[in-house]
Design a protein around this motif. Structure first.
Motif, mmCIF file in Angstrom:
data_model
loop_
_atom_site.group_PDB
_atom_site.id
_atom_site.type_symbol
_atom_site.label_atom_id
_atom_site.label_comp_id
_atom_site.label_asym_id
_atom_site.label_seq_id
_atom_site.Cartn_x
_atom_site.Cartn_y
_atom_site.Cartn_z
ATOM 1 N N ALA A 222 0.754 -1.216 -0.075
ATOM 2 C CA ALA A 222 -0.009 -0.268 -0.078
ATOM 3 C C ALA A 222 0.680 1.096 0.075
ATOM 4 O O ALA A 222 0.683 2.425 -0.500
ATOM 5 C CB ALA A 222 -0.849 0.044 1.228
ATOM 6 N N GLN A 223 2.189 1.244 0.614
ATOM 7 C CA GLN A 223 2.947 2.365 0.661
ATOM 8 C C GLN A 223 3.733 2.485 -0.550
ATOM 9 O O GLN A 223 4.284 3.613 -0.631
ATOM 10 C CB GLN A 223 3.799 2.193 1.756
ATOM 11 N N GLY A 224 3.875 1.374 -1.486
ATOM 12 C CA GLY A 224 4.652 1.571 -2.620
ATOM 13 C C GLY A 224 5.132 0.248 -3.074
ATOM 14 O O GLY A 224 4.496 -0.794 -2.720
ATOM 15 N N VAL A 238 9.982 2.314 -2.096
ATOM 16 C CA VAL A 238 10.507 3.125 -3.077
ATOM 17 C C VAL A 238 9.073 3.521 -3.873
ATOM 18 O O VAL A 238 8.069 2.842 -3.913
ATOM 19 C CB VAL A 238 11.290 2.716 -4.361
ATOM 20 N N ASN A 239 8.853 4.697 -4.579
ATOM 21 C CA ASN A 239 8.036 5.130 -5.199
ATOM 22 C C ASN A 239 7.928 4.652 -6.753
ATOM 23 O O ASN A 239 8.823 4.132 -7.038
ATOM 24 C CB ASN A 239 7.881 6.550 -5.312
ATOM 25 N N ALA A 240 6.806 4.690 -7.298
ATOM 26 C CA ALA A 240 6.487 4.093 -8.662
ATOM 27 C C ALA A 240 7.677 5.058 -9.692
ATOM 28 O O ALA A 240 8.178 4.471 -10.558
ATOM 29 C CB ALA A 240 5.216 4.358 -9.059
ATOM 30 N N THR A 241 7.711 6.217 -9.397
ATOM 31 C CA THR A 241 8.641 7.034 -10.281
ATOM 32 C C THR A 241 10.090 6.663 -10.160
ATOM 33 O O THR A 241 10.831 6.880 -11.046
ATOM 34 C CB THR A 241 8.650 8.467 -9.808
ATOM 35 N N GLU A 242 10.386 5.982 -8.783
ATOM 36 C CA GLU A 242 11.966 5.491 -9.058
ATOM 37 C C GLU A 242 12.094 3.975 -9.404
ATOM 38 O O GLU A 242 13.145 3.702 -9.490
ATOM 39 C CB GLU A 242 12.179 5.307 -7.460
ATOM 40 N N LEU A 243 10.947 3.468 -10.048
ATOM 41 C CA LEU A 243 11.250 2.046 -10.612
ATOM 42 C C LEU A 243 11.747 1.845 -11.967
ATOM 43 O O LEU A 243 11.661 3.370 -12.632
ATOM 44 C CB LEU A 243 9.991 1.312 -10.771
ATOM 45 N N PRO A 244 12.519 1.105 -12.280
ATOM 46 C CA PRO A 244 13.251 1.118 -13.432
ATOM 47 C C PRO A 244 12.132 0.978 -14.852
ATOM 48 O O PRO A 244 11.028 0.647 -14.407
ATOM 49 C CB PRO A 244 14.260 -0.129 -13.443
ATOM 50 N N SER A 246 11.803 -1.610 -16.726
ATOM 51 C CA SER A 246 11.315 -2.975 -16.792
ATOM 52 C C SER A 246 11.644 -3.704 -15.167
ATOM 53 O O SER A 246 12.850 -3.639 -14.872
ATOM 54 C CB SER A 246 11.717 -3.937 -17.969
ATOM 55 N N TYR A 247 10.621 -4.285 -14.808
ATOM 56 C CA TYR A 247 10.755 -4.817 -13.477
ATOM 57 C C TYR A 247 9.730 -5.941 -13.200
ATOM 58 O O TYR A 247 8.535 -5.923 -13.927
ATOM 59 C CB TYR A 247 10.672 -3.901 -12.296
ATOM 60 N N LEU A 248 10.064 -6.792 -12.202
ATOM 61 C CA LEU A 248 9.028 -7.978 -12.004
ATOM 62 C C LEU A 248 8.365 -7.713 -10.427
ATOM 63 O O LEU A 248 9.217 -7.079 -9.861
ATOM 64 C CB LEU A 248 10.002 -9.104 -11.665
ATOM 65 N N VAL A 249 7.166 -7.761 -10.341
ATOM 66 C CA VAL A 249 6.369 -7.449 -9.466
ATOM 67 C C VAL A 249 5.861 -8.969 -8.780
ATOM 68 O O VAL A 249 5.388 -9.606 -9.713
ATOM 69 C CB VAL A 249 5.234 -6.409 -9.534
ATOM 70 N N ILE A 250 6.046 -9.126 -7.361
ATOM 71 C CA ILE A 250 5.799 -10.371 -6.819
ATOM 72 C C ILE A 250 4.515 -9.836 -5.940
ATOM 73 O O ILE A 250 4.468 -9.019 -5.120
ATOM 74 C CB ILE A 250 6.770 -10.666 -5.905
ATOM 75 N N ASN A 251 3.210 -10.407 -6.193
ATOM 76 C CA ASN A 251 1.915 -10.418 -5.245
ATOM 77 C C ASN A 251 2.030 -11.680 -4.526
ATOM 78 O O ASN A 251 0.899 -12.254 -4.799
ATOM 79 C CB ASN A 251 1.048 -10.075 -6.310
ATOM 80 N N LEU A 252 2.817 -11.913 -3.689
ATOM 81 C CA LEU A 252 2.586 -12.981 -2.582
ATOM 82 C C LEU A 252 2.555 -12.393 -1.015
ATOM 83 O O LEU A 252 3.249 -11.475 -0.947
ATOM 84 C CB LEU A 252 3.491 -14.071 -2.869
ATOM 85 N N GLU A 253 1.690 -13.235 -0.351
ATOM 86 C CA GLU A 253 1.826 -12.594 0.952
ATOM 87 C C GLU A 253 2.484 -13.689 1.910
ATOM 88 O O GLU A 253 3.198 -12.875 3.075
ATOM 89 C CB GLU A 253 0.268 -12.714 1.602
#
Length: 389
Positions: A222-224, A238-244, A246-253
């Motif tokens: 929720a924070q970034g 980090v914020n979305a503006t600081e992302l490269p 292309s990047y990989l996002v993991i949505n696991l808990e």
């Protein structure tokens, strides 16, 4: 009678008075003798002086006569000596001419043994070296050093140098002999650093060569976005503006699943990992660790987390034969399908479940349920195609 009276009238002297009189008489006698001796000595001295004067007069007269005669004798003697010298010199010259000339022998110079020379050179060299080292340590140049960092992309250079523990007052030699400890300190304190080496370059330069951990993926919160390194460590959000780009996002808990996933992704080919866009849970009832992996080319791969490192490399072999939007299922075996086919299969399954429930209530609907099940099986066989390795 008169004589007797005179004798009787003389005073009687004591022993001490008698001795005193004798002593005084002796003193007078000694004095008289001394005076006589002094007179004799004076008379003798006067006689000696008169003799000396007369003798000196005679000598002066004789010397004057001798000088005249000796002058003549000296002239004759000098002439005789000069003639004798000339005769001797002539004889010597004749003898030298007759004698063979001797060759002059060269003087041998004293030579120092080479071993002693080398010993002296060694001692002098060692002394000079010790002197130079002492002067170097005394001078401020022994603490002047240049520190740089190379290989860092995300880690801050100033923080890295500070984390090594090197001080401005440290000697160059101290840093050189403990360079491994300084490099290890920087690697332990900085979360980006995987490996660090402190390299020395003459005369006073040190380079901290750093190898950083790769960012394998980002966890969306929720924070970034939280970067996750290849060692499983999470960094600051980090914020979305600081992302490269292309990047990989993991949505696991589950944190254990995330660590296992990161470990397997680190072992895979990075070209393949760079093609992954997102990783989420497939929420499968049959396979609890089934993942849904969305690729950058639009395809989706379903694969168990426990078999990710083993099966995912096959995707590189079959991706060229796939059209956009395909679903590659690697849960059991490997086959491809698409969303439309899966929707029809899901619809047929739901209709089958509904008819089966109606059949239990109405016996006449059994024939209809058999017809629906046959149709769903036909759709499944027609729409699912096996993919060979």
């Amino acid at each position: 009678m008169a004589k007797n009276k005179e004798k009787k009238e003389e005073p009687v002297l004591t022993e001490w008075q008698k001795r005193n009189l004798e002593f005084l008489k002796k003193k007078q006698a000694q004095k008289l003798e001394k005076d006589k001796l002094d007179e004799k000595r004076l008379a003798e001295k006067r006689a000696q002086l008169e003799e000396m004067k007369s003798f000196e007069k005679e000598e002066t007269l004789e010397d004057e006569g001798k000088e005249t005669s000796s002058a003549k004798d000296d002239k004759e003697a000098s002439e005789e000596k000069s003639q004798a010298k000339k005769a001797k010199s002539s004889q010597l010259d004749e003898g030298k001419e007759k004698l063979p000339k001797k060759k002059a022998k060269p003087k041998k110079e004293r030579q120092i043994p080479p071993s002693q020379i080398w010993q002296a050179v060694a001692v002098l060299s060692l002394s000079v070296l010790v002197l130079l080292i002492a002067v170097f340590f005394i001078s401020p140049y022994s603490r002047q050093k240049a520190l740089t960092v190379s290989g860092n992309t995300n880690a801050n250079q100033i923080e890295l140098l500070d984390q090594t523990g090197i001080k401005a007052s440290d000697y160059i030699t101290t840093i050189f002999w403990h360079r491994n400890a300084y490099a290890k300190a920087a690697a332990n304190k900085n979360q980006w650093v995987k490996k660090a080496d402190l390299v020395y370059e003459f005369p006073n330069r040190f380079i901290l060569k750093v190898t950083e951990y790769r960012v394998i993926a980002y966890s969306q919160t929720a924070q970034g976005y939280v970067p996750i390194l290849e060692n499983g460590r999470r960094l600051e959000t980090v914020n979305a503006t600081e992302l490269p780009s292309s990047y990989l996002v993991i949505n696991l808990e589950n944190e254990a699943d995330i660590q296992s996933l990161i470990k397997q992704l680190s072992a895979l080919n990075q070209d393949l990992v760079s093609q992954i866009k997102t990783i989420s849970s497939a929420n499968s009832s049959s396979t609890k660790d089934l993942l849904s992996i969305e690729m950058t080319d639009g395809n989706t791969v379903r694969i168990p987390l426990s078999e990710l490192e083993k099966k995912l490399p096959y995707y590189s072999k079959i991706k060229d034969s796939l059209t956009g939007g395909q679903i590659v299922d690697m849960e059991v075996g490997i086959y491809s399908t698409n969303a439309a086919i899966e929707a029809s299969i899901a619809a047929s399954r739901t209709s089958t479940e509904e008819t089966s429930s109606e059949t239990s209530a109405d016996p006449n609907a059994s024939s209809q349920s058999e017809t629906v099940s046959d149709n769903s099986q036909t759709v499944t066989e027609a729409t699912t195609s096996q993919v060979s390795e």
